[in-house]
Design an enzyme around this catalytic site. Structure first.
Site, mmCIF file in Angstrom:
data_model
loop_
_atom_site.group_PDB
_atom_site.id
_atom_site.type_symbol
_atom_site.label_atom_id
_atom_site.label_comp_id
_atom_site.label_asym_id
_atom_site.label_seq_id
_atom_site.Cartn_x
_atom_site.Cartn_y
_atom_site.Cartn_z
ATOM 1 N N ASP A 164 0.859 -1.065 -0.001
ATOM 2 C CA ASP A 164 0.062 0.095 -0.186
ATOM 3 C C ASP A 164 0.825 1.236 -0.056
ATOM 4 O O ASP A 164 2.061 1.080 0.242
ATOM 5 C CB ASP A 164 -0.971 -0.002 1.402
HETATM 6 C C1 BGC Z 1 -4.778 3.223 0.000
HETATM 7 C C2 BGC Z 1 -5.065 2.372 -1.222
HETATM 8 C C3 BGC Z 1 -4.787 2.988 -2.353
HETATM 9 C C4 BGC Z 1 -3.564 3.879 -2.477
HETATM 10 C C5 BGC Z 1 -3.218 4.679 -3.793
HETATM 11 C C6 BGC Z 1 -3.743 4.177 0.022
HETATM 12 O O1 BGC Z 1 -3.766 5.189 0.766
HETATM 13 O O2 BGC Z 1 -4.845 2.552 1.077
HETATM 14 O O3 BGC Z 1 -6.203 1.667 -1.106
HETATM 15 O O4 BGC Z 1 -5.097 2.212 -3.482
HETATM 16 O O5 BGC Z 1 -3.445 4.785 -1.465
HETATM 17 O O6 BGC Z 1 -3.852 5.875 -3.838
#
Ligand code: BGC
Length: 756
Positions: free
Chosen positions: A232
């Protein structure tokens, strides 16, 4: 590109290049290498639309992205109880990604809804891992049919936003496997996603990004995952540890310091270069799955996809209650109240936020003659007495009032959890005042997670459109007036109040972490076990027609481990309108195994039925459908014996059942010693006959003396039996007059029987 060709590229890469490939080039791109013919590909959020950003990148949905189509969020999609729907959504998104040159869509998000307060519940599917897993697998099949990858997220146990980057989700192995990993397992095994995204949090103290057990032992070795795992955004703690554990790609990039750390670790001998090679190969393999695919020319037609968004939402909205007021007549004199009529909340905040191409509201679709009074705003909790008075007056003068309520954006978002489960006070207050002057009231709810509905008994009808995407206005209009027949079913329980929720005493935990003390008893597994009243149960949803179930039957009354049986039930549309019924199958363990839920969802199918029409719903049941995860065995296990298969309209509306006798050679491990209980030994078919024989030779604790009657004798015997069940084997000395030597010999004999 073949494996061999990919390995040829890896062999040509320098150490620095391999390290650079294992982190992003920038916020949304992977690294590319012109000299090696490796393109730099793009990934984008996800999950319910395309959030493709250009230069101003962020992971909180703050900066703009391209105009796209916002589809119903996960909270709504799962309510379809229909695999065809998420698959169609996936196919649509896959096509959009192809048209926009996006190689991986960052979704679906499939974490369990442990508490209604989790800020990201609107993105997630369900409190039930079977439903979430099947919905996810269908979505993945759809996206990947365009040879575009998905990233199933957030792996794993990311069930709250509080301390999401540092907290530890603590639970036992059984809970982890049965509840928090099971949906991922289904998605991986059934749909082979190209990538997974690890979560920010720790699991039992170990960061998801460094969790070898999760990323390698379970995901790859047990489930056969063959793509790559990305972090993530910002979830990497120590880069070398993460790579070693099985995290191939660090996002976002660039990460020059961490790349240098990997290079240094290889040079110093701390990291085997083969681990880096393997990671590079896995990433390249997915890059070329996308780049090398032969797919038709894809077009992102925003108008056409908006129509799909409307159609999907019609199948997802849940009619929670209807005393007959719905469907409304287009000729009726109606008052529309509440700010959500003009400004529906149709998506949540954070990384999934879509720049919607156009949004429809119920008011913009409403028939001529509808009176609109805002009453309360959609984005704040304020009472304006003058606005209230106008709304109440309009309701009084109308044939019926439709109140458009819901959670404002600020109440529910990625990044933080909700503080409570209530609607803004102004909304409850206006609903109360309207109900005092108008008995015919429909409440339409826009929210990503359940809310308390203290007025539920008084309102005539309640329609939950969840966060229904940009077509929510058209969909709501069609549902209110009966142009579409509601057929969504709740993918989560709506409790009476927050305090009823099983995680209540352990949510959100403290600075260090949170204990999942309720174990496997999440959602309906808990409410059912406690026989608790709930506002609306899991699986619930009304329709404008009725359905009758008949003729429940099984292809065979017995099931041997390794085989499968089919459950069939006929369902008839008994009303005057065409409609869809989501037929549900639950399994109930009747073997006496302790600690099992009352019932668990193990199948569902949606049937479209014309008035008077009958169709047959069919489900397959195998050993896994009956099983729980035994830590002692390190495997799934179902005790031999009786199971009941329930066909149901909802988790609290069982319409029929059949019994199934299960047989298996699998046995739980058992070590016999002086303190093994007599009960455990009597429950195990390997030891029971030996122990019974020994007991019949012994001198029982009670009995022997003259009893007043046969009834008294039976009572004494039963008491003696019950006491003995809880006693350890060594107590046979006391209860049965056995010598120490006899007990030792018995232990040996029993253990031999267990070991076979
Ligand atoms: C989120 C993800 C997301 C990523 C990219 C993170 O803060 O938890 O679900 O895909 O950001 O935007």
């Amino acid at each position: 590109m073949s494996k061999q060709e990919i390995w040829e590229i890896v062999k040509k890469m320098t150490l620095e290049e391999k390290a650079a490939l294992c982190s992003g080039r920038d916020f949304w791109h992977l690294e590319g290498f012109e000299r090696l013919g490796v393109p730099s590909v793009m990934v984008s959020d996800g999950p319910h639309g395309l959030r493709k950003q250009d230069d101003k990148a962020d992971h909180l949905g703050v900066n703009d992205s391209i105009k796209a189509v916002c589809f119903p969020a996960g909270c709504a999609t799962a309510c379809s109880f229909d695999e065809e729907l998420p698959e169609r959504l996936g196919r649509t998104l896959g096509r959009e990604c192809r048209a926009e040159n996006v190689s991986v869509l960052l979704g679906p998000a499939i974490n369990m809804k442990r508490s209604p307060l989790c800020g990201r519940n609107f993105e997630y599917y369900s409190e039930d891992p079977f439903l979430a897993g099947k919905t996810a697998a269908a979505f993945v099949r759809g996206v990947q049919s365009w040879q575009v990858g998905v990233s199933v997220k957030h792996f794993a146990a990311n069930n709250q936003e509080f301390r999401r980057m540092s907290g530890s989700s603590n639970m036992d192995e059984r809970t982890l496997r049965e509840i928090y990993l099971a949906a991922f397992e289904t998605a991986v095994k059934e749909a082979r996603p190209w990538t997974l995204m690890c979560s920010y949090n720790r699991i039992n103290g170990v960061f998801a990004s460094e969790n070898r057990k999760l990323l390698t032992d379970i995901l790859r070795e047990e489930w056969g995952f063959d793509g790559y795992v990305m972090s993530d955004w910002g979830a990497v703690n120590v880069r070398t540890d993460a790579l070693r554990a099985g995290l191939e790609l660090e996002m976002p990039g660039p990460c020059p310091e961490n790349d240098a750390e990997l290079v240094q670790a290889v040079r110093s001998g701390d990291l085997d270069e083969a681990v880096l090679d393997q990671a590079a190969e896995r990433i390249l393999d997915v890059v070329f799955r996308y780049c090398g695919a032969q797919v038709p020319q894809a077009v992102f037609d925003r108008e056409a996809d908006h129509k799909i968004a409307v159609e999907l939402e019609k199948e997802c909205a849940v009619l929670l209650k209807n005393d007959g007021l719905l469907p409304l007549s287009r000729g009726a004199k109606l008052a529309y109240l509440g700010g959500f009529a003009a400004r529906p909340r149709y998506q949540g905040g954070g990384s999934s936020h879509i720049n919607a191409s156009r949004v429809s509201s119920a008011l913009s679709c409403a028939p001529d003659g509808v009176i609109y009074e805002e009453g309360f705003p959609a984005d704040r909790d304020v009472i304006d007495e003058a606005a209230f008075a106008r709304a109440v007056q309009a309701a009084k003068e109308a044939d019926a009032a439709v109140i458009f309520a819901g959670l404002p954006d600020s109440f529910e978002s990625e990044g933080y959890d909700r503080q409570h489960m209530r609607l803004p006070d102004c909304q409850n207050e206006l609903i109360r005042r309207v109900l005092a002057v108008q008995k015919r009231v429909v409440v339409v709810l826009h929210c990503g997670s359940p809310v308390e509905t203290p007025w539920a008994d008084e309102a005539s009808s309640v329609l939950c459109v969840y966060l229904g995407g940009e077509g929510v206005g058209e969909a709501t209009d069609a549902l209110l007036y009966g142009d579409a027949n509601p057929c969504g079913r709740l993918a989560e329980t709506w409790p009476m109040k927050l305090e009823d929720n099983p995680s209540y005493l352990n949510f959100p935990g403290c600075e260090e972490g949170v204990n999942y003390a309720e174990g496997v008893f999440i959602g309906y597994r808990y409410y059912d076990k406690k026989k608790m009243p709930v506002r609306w149960p899991f699986g619930h949803g009304e329709s404008y027609t009725g359905f009758a179930y008949s003729n429940v039957r099984l292809s065979a009354g017995t099931l041997a481990d390794g085989g499968e049986v089919t459950v069939l039930v006929d369902v008839t549309n008994t009303g005057a309108r065409a409609g869809k019924e989501a037929v549900q199958l639950y399994v109930a363990d009747r073997t006496g195994t302790p600690g099992r839920p009352e019932k668990e969802l193990k199948g569902y199918v949606k049937l479209a039925l014309e008035p008077g029409e009958t169709k047959t719903a069919q489900f397959t049941v195998n050993a896994r459908s009956l099983s729980w995860y035994s830590e002692a065995l390190g495997d799934w296990y179902a005790a031999p014996g009786q199971y009941e298969l329930l066909v149901a309209h909802s988790s609290r509306d069982v319409r029929g059942s059949v019994s199934l006798a299960f047989s298996t050679e699998k046995r739980l491990p058992l070590r016999v010693h002086r303190n093994t209980t007599i009960g455990a030994l009597l429950a195990d078919p390997r030891t029971a006959p030996i122990l019974k024989a020994a007991m019949s030779r012994g001198k029982p604790l009670f009995g022997g003396e003259e009893q007043e009657s046969a009834a008294a004798e039976a009572i004494t015997e039963e008491m003696s039996r019950q006491m003995m069940v809880n006693a350890p084997l060594r107590a046979a000395q006391l209860f049965l007059g056995m010598s120490r030597g006899e007990i030792e010999a018995l232990i040996t004999e029993l253990q031999r029987a267990v070991d076979g």
